[in-house]
Design a protein around this motif. Structure first.
Motif, PDB file in Angstrom:
ATOM      1  N   GLY A   1       0.844  -1.197   0.000  1.00 23.88           N
ATOM      2  CA  GLY A   1       0.000   0.000   0.000  1.00 23.88           C
ATOM      3  C   GLY A   1       0.876   1.241   0.000  1.00 23.88           C
ATOM      4  N   LEU A   2       0.673   2.113  -0.975  1.00 25.14           N
ATOM      5  CA  LEU A   2       1.580   3.240  -1.187  1.00 25.14           C
ATOM      6  C   LEU A   2       0.825   4.560  -1.274  1.00 25.14           C
ATOM      7  CD1 LEU A   2       4.404   4.449  -2.084  1.00 25.14           C
ATOM      8  CD2 LEU A   2       3.677   3.928  -4.433  1.00 25.14           C
ATOM      9  N   ASN A   3       1.261   5.540  -0.511  1.00 20.39           N
ATOM     10  CA  ASN A   3       0.870   6.922  -0.767  1.00 20.39           C
ATOM     11  C   ASN A   3       1.979   7.482  -1.645  1.00 20.39           C
ATOM     12  OD1 ASN A   3      -0.533   9.306  -0.704  1.00 20.39           O
ATOM     13  ND2 ASN A   3       0.134   9.898   1.362  1.00 20.39           N
ATOM     14  N   PRO A   4       1.753   7.603  -2.968  1.00 24.14           N
ATOM     15  CA  PRO A   4       2.832   7.842  -3.926  1.00 24.14           C
ATOM     16  C   PRO A   4       3.585   9.148  -3.682  1.00 24.14           C
ATOM     17  CG  PRO A   4       0.785   7.233  -5.038  1.00 24.14           C
ATOM     18  CD  PRO A   4       0.432   7.527  -3.617  1.00 24.14           C
ATOM     19  N   PRO A   5       4.784   9.264  -4.222  1.00 24.64           N
ATOM     20  CA  PRO A   5       5.545  10.519  -4.082  1.00 24.64           C
ATOM     21  C   PRO A   5       4.702  11.720  -4.487  1.00 24.64           C
ATOM     22  CG  PRO A   5       6.940   8.814  -5.005  1.00 24.64           C
ATOM     23  CD  PRO A   5       5.558   8.234  -4.952  1.00 24.64           C
ATOM     24  N   HIS A   6       4.645  12.697  -3.587  1.00 26.46           N
ATOM     25  CA  HIS A   6       3.820  13.882  -3.806  1.00 26.46           C
ATOM     26  C   HIS A   6       4.378  15.038  -2.986  1.00 26.46           C
ATOM     27  CE1 HIS A   6       2.198  12.040  -0.138  1.00 26.46           C
ATOM     28  NE2 HIS A   6       1.767  13.254   0.198  1.00 26.46           N
ATOM     29  N   THR A   7       3.831  16.225  -3.206  1.00 25.91           N
ATOM     30  CA  THR A   7       4.203  17.389  -2.413  1.00 25.91           C
ATOM     31  C   THR A   7       2.944  18.113  -1.957  1.00 25.91           C
ATOM     32  OG1 THR A   7       4.267  19.045  -4.176  1.00 25.91           O
ATOM     33  CG2 THR A   7       6.232  17.701  -3.881  1.00 25.91           C
ATOM     34  N   HIS A   8       3.091  18.878  -0.882  1.00 25.67           N
ATOM     35  CA  HIS A   8       2.058  19.819  -0.445  1.00 25.67           C
ATOM     36  C   HIS A   8       2.648  21.214  -0.600  1.00 25.67           C
ATOM     37  CE1 HIS A   8      -0.272  16.501   1.099  1.00 25.67           C
ATOM     38  NE2 HIS A   8       0.756  16.111   1.829  1.00 25.67           N
ATOM     39  N   PRO A   9       2.199  21.974  -1.599  1.00 22.94           N
ATOM     40  CA  PRO A   9       2.832  23.267  -1.871  1.00 22.94           C
ATOM     41  C   PRO A   9       2.654  24.300  -0.775  1.00 22.94           C
ATOM     42  CG  PRO A   9       0.845  22.979  -3.197  1.00 22.94           C
ATOM     43  CD  PRO A   9       1.127  21.665  -2.553  1.00 22.94           C
ATOM     44  N   ARG A  10       1.675  24.098   0.116  1.00 24.10           N
ATOM     45  CA  ARG A  10       1.391  25.123   1.116  1.00 24.10           C
ATOM     46  C   ARG A  10       1.496  24.628   2.553  1.00 24.10           C
ATOM     47  NH1 ARG A  10      -2.118  25.726  -3.127  1.00 24.10           N
ATOM     48  NH2 ARG A  10      -3.719  24.388  -2.209  1.00 24.10           N
ATOM     49  N   ALA A  11       2.099  23.454   2.789  1.00 20.34           N
ATOM     50  CA  ALA A  11       2.071  22.953   4.165  1.00 20.34           C
ATOM     51  C   ALA A  11       3.207  21.998   4.487  1.00 20.34           C
ATOM     52  CB  ALA A  11       0.737  22.242   4.436  1.00 20.34           C
ATOM     53  N   THR A  12       3.676  22.103   5.723  1.00 22.02           N
ATOM     54  CA  THR A  12       4.488  21.058   6.341  1.00 22.02           C
ATOM     55  C   THR A  12       3.535  20.017   6.907  1.00 22.02           C
ATOM     56  OG1 THR A  12       6.359  22.485   6.874  1.00 22.02           O
ATOM     57  CG2 THR A  12       6.022  20.582   8.301  1.00 22.02           C
ATOM     58  N   GLU A  13       3.956  18.755   6.870  1.00 18.97           N
ATOM     59  CA  GLU A  13       3.114  17.655   7.349  1.00 18.97           C
ATOM     60  C   GLU A  13       3.801  16.931   8.500  1.00 18.97           C
ATOM     61  OE1 GLU A  13       1.529  13.299   5.675  1.00 18.97           O
ATOM     62  OE2 GLU A  13       2.016  14.918   4.268  1.00 18.97           O
ATOM     63  N   ILE A  14       3.050  16.621   9.551  1.00 25.02           N
ATOM     64  CA  ILE A  14       3.559  15.793  10.641  1.00 25.02           C
ATOM     65  C   ILE A  14       2.645  14.578  10.753  1.00 25.02           C
ATOM     66  CG2 ILE A  14       2.337  17.200  12.376  1.00 25.02           C
ATOM     67  CD1 ILE A  14       4.654  16.448  14.317  1.00 25.02           C
ATOM     68  N   LEU A  15       3.220  13.396  10.627  1.00 21.97           N
ATOM     69  CA  LEU A  15       2.459  12.146  10.505  1.00 21.97           C
ATOM     70  C   LEU A  15       2.725  11.235  11.696  1.00 21.97           C
ATOM     71  CD1 LEU A  15       1.826  10.027   7.399  1.00 21.97           C
ATOM     72  CD2 LEU A  15       3.145   8.951   9.224  1.00 21.97           C
ATOM     73  N   VAL A  16       1.675  10.612  12.211  1.00 24.82           N
ATOM     74  CA  VAL A  16       1.804   9.626  13.285  1.00 24.82           C
ATOM     75  C   VAL A  16       1.155   8.317  12.839  1.00 24.82           C
ATOM     76  CG1 VAL A  16      -0.310  10.466  14.420  1.00 24.82           C
ATOM     77  CG2 VAL A  16       1.337   9.092  15.708  1.00 24.82           C
ATOM     78  N   VAL A  17       1.856   7.217  13.035  1.00 20.97           N
ATOM     79  CA  VAL A  17       1.349   5.897  12.671  1.00 20.97           C
ATOM     80  C   VAL A  17       0.501   5.349  13.812  1.00 20.97           C
ATOM     81  CG1 VAL A  17       1.975   3.526  12.061  1.00 20.97           C
ATOM     82  CG2 VAL A  17       3.326   5.443  11.181  1.00 20.97           C
ATOM     83  N   VAL A  18      -0.688   4.871  13.471  1.00 20.15           N
ATOM     84  CA  VAL A  18      -1.605   4.297  14.452  1.00 20.15           C
ATOM     85  C   VAL A  18      -1.590   2.774  14.388  1.00 20.15           C
ATOM     86  CG1 VAL A  18      -4.021   4.185  15.202  1.00 20.15           C
ATOM     87  CG2 VAL A  18      -3.066   6.343  14.364  1.00 20.15           C
ATOM     88  N   GLU A  19      -1.541   2.239  13.160  1.00 25.44           N
ATOM     89  CA  GLU A  19      -1.481   0.792  12.966  1.00 25.44           C
ATOM     90  C   GLU A  19      -0.481   0.479  11.857  1.00 25.44           C
ATOM     91  OE1 GLU A  19      -5.275  -0.918  12.052  1.00 25.44           O
ATOM     92  OE2 GLU A  19      -6.348   0.305  13.516  1.00 25.44           O
TER      93      GLU A  19
ATOM     94  N   PRO B   1       8.873  18.295   5.468  1.00 28.20           N
ATOM     95  CA  PRO B   1       8.921  19.755   5.316  1.00 28.20           C
ATOM     96  C   PRO B   1       8.108  20.247   4.118  1.00 28.20           C
ATOM     97  CG  PRO B   1      11.116  18.882   5.774  1.00 28.20           C
ATOM     98  CD  PRO B   1      10.235  17.709   5.491  1.00 28.20           C
ATOM     99  N   VAL B   2       7.623  21.451   4.237  1.00 26.49           N
ATOM    100  CA  VAL B   2       6.746  22.052   3.222  1.00 26.49           C
ATOM    101  C   VAL B   2       7.384  22.010   1.835  1.00 26.49           C
ATOM    102  CG1 VAL B   2       7.617  24.367   3.760  1.00 26.49           C
ATOM    103  CG2 VAL B   2       5.423  24.117   2.575  1.00 26.49           C
ATOM    104  N   GLY B   3       6.596  21.563   0.857  1.00 24.29           N
ATOM    105  CA  GLY B   3       6.996  21.606  -0.543  1.00 24.29           C
ATOM    106  C   GLY B   3       7.880  20.477  -1.012  1.00 24.29           C
ATOM    107  N   LEU B   4       8.418  19.633  -0.102  1.00 26.35           N
ATOM    108  CA  LEU B   4       9.339  18.580  -0.519  1.00 26.35           C
ATOM    109  C   LEU B   4       8.583  17.308  -0.909  1.00 26.35           C
ATOM    110  CD1 LEU B   4      12.318  18.940   1.993  1.00 26.35           C
ATOM    111  CD2 LEU B   4      11.948  20.052  -0.220  1.00 26.35           C
ATOM    112  N   ILE B   5       9.114  16.598  -1.899  1.00 31.02           N
ATOM    113  CA  ILE B   5       8.515  15.337  -2.347  1.00 31.02           C
ATOM    114  C   ILE B   5       8.666  14.290  -1.246  1.00 31.02           C
ATOM    115  CG2 ILE B   5       8.694  13.447  -4.015  1.00 31.02           C
ATOM    116  CD1 ILE B   5       9.591  15.502  -6.083  1.00 31.02           C
ATOM    117  N   HIS B   6       7.565  13.612  -0.922  1.00 27.45           N
ATOM    118  CA  HIS B   6       7.611  12.599   0.126  1.00 27.45           C
ATOM    119  C   HIS B   6       6.638  11.466  -0.185  1.00 27.45           C
ATOM    120  CE1 HIS B   6       4.474  15.488   1.301  1.00 27.45           C
ATOM    121  NE2 HIS B   6       3.878  14.496   1.943  1.00 27.45           N
ATOM    122  N   PHE B   7       6.718  10.385   0.581  1.00 30.30           N
ATOM    123  CA  PHE B   7       5.918   9.184   0.323  1.00 30.30           C
ATOM    124  C   PHE B   7       5.794   8.371   1.605  1.00 30.30           C
ATOM    125  CE2 PHE B   7      10.350   8.127  -0.313  1.00 30.30           C
ATOM    126  CZ  PHE B   7      10.489   6.946   0.405  1.00 30.30           C
ATOM    127  N   GLN B   8       4.825   7.424   1.599  1.00 30.62           N
ATOM    128  CA  GLN B   8       4.705   6.404   2.646  1.00 30.62           C
ATOM    129  C   GLN B   8       4.381   5.067   1.982  1.00 30.62           C
ATOM    130  OE1 GLN B   8       1.706   8.847   3.462  1.00 30.62           O
ATOM    131  NE2 GLN B   8       3.298  10.386   3.738  1.00 30.62           N
TER     132      GLN B   8
END
Length: 225
Positions: free
Chosen positions: A107-125, A155-162
């Motif tokens: 299961g993949l959240n493909p490489p993407h960016t958020h042009p207007r936001a930094t993201e902080i992610l926490v794993v639940v399961e 960080p804001v604007g950088l390409i990232h994935f899970q």
């Protein structure tokens, strides 16, 4: 004369620096519930807002983030958003939330960016392999394997994935520093644009045969948001 020109140049540089460091002002009211029409709206902070006297608790509420997203798609993930589109009371508050569900291994959240936001992610399961890449010229990759309770920042604007590397479903929640962070999924944007980018451009940019580019452009690119 040259001295005057030098002083003027310094003043212009100082002004440019001041403008470059400027940011949106802080809200001047408790809230600014977004509305789509002018019937009961007033302009505050450049946004069309509901009259505060007409605000109701539902303007600040969203149900359903306990419900798993459908991951039966090409990328094996689904993002359930909680931004200003779903919660009008978020308008001007500079924050939003998402739930991300991942299918078992792959299961993949493909490489993407958020042009207007930094993201902080926490794993639940589950167990996620996550990462982001810095900008040119370094293009350095930062990765980490996350387990339940682990937190990672993109960080804001950088390409990232899970990517789910576990054999069970995975679930994560992420907060973003914008009421409407936007998302640019790299593969979808490059190969699935409408109209299509000239194959010659992509062939040269990616050092690929033009026929491969055309094949990629003919695919259906899934939007998991």
């Amino acid at each position: 004369m040259k001295g005057v020109e030098f002083l003027v140049a310094l003043l212009l540089l100082a002004l440019a620096s001041k403008l470059a460091s400027a940011s949106d002002p802080s809200p001047l009211q408790d809230f600014c519930v977004a509305v789509n029409d002018t019937k009961d709206g007033v302009f505050v902070n450049g946004k069309l807002c509901k009259d505060p006297k007409l605000a109701v608790p539902e303007d600040f509420f969203l149900a359903g983030l306990n419900i798993p997203g459908n991951t039966s798609n090409q990328v094996g993930s689904m993002v359930t958003q909680a931004n200003v589109q779903q919660i009008p009371g978020l308008n001007t508050l500079g924050i939003s939330l998402v739930r991300i569900d991942y299918a078992p291994y792959g299961g993949l959240n493909p490489p993407h960016t958020h042009p207007r936001a930094t993201e902080i992610l926490v794993v639940v399961e589950g167990t996620l392999y996550v990462g982001f890449v810095t900008s040119n010229q370094e293009n350095r990759l930062f990765t980490k394997v996350l387990y339940p309770g682990d937190v990672f920042v993109f960080p804001v604007g950088l390409i990232h994935f899970q990517f789910n590397i576990g054999n069970t479903n995975a679930v994560a929640f992420a907060a973003l520093s914008s009421q409407n962070p936007g998302v640019i999924t790299i593969a979808n944007t490059v190969f699935g644009s409408d109209p299509a980018i000239n194959p010659d451009v992509l062939a040269k940019a990616f050092q690929l045969d033009e026929n491969i580019v055309k094949q990629l452009q003919s695919r259906f690119w899934w939007d998991n948001n």
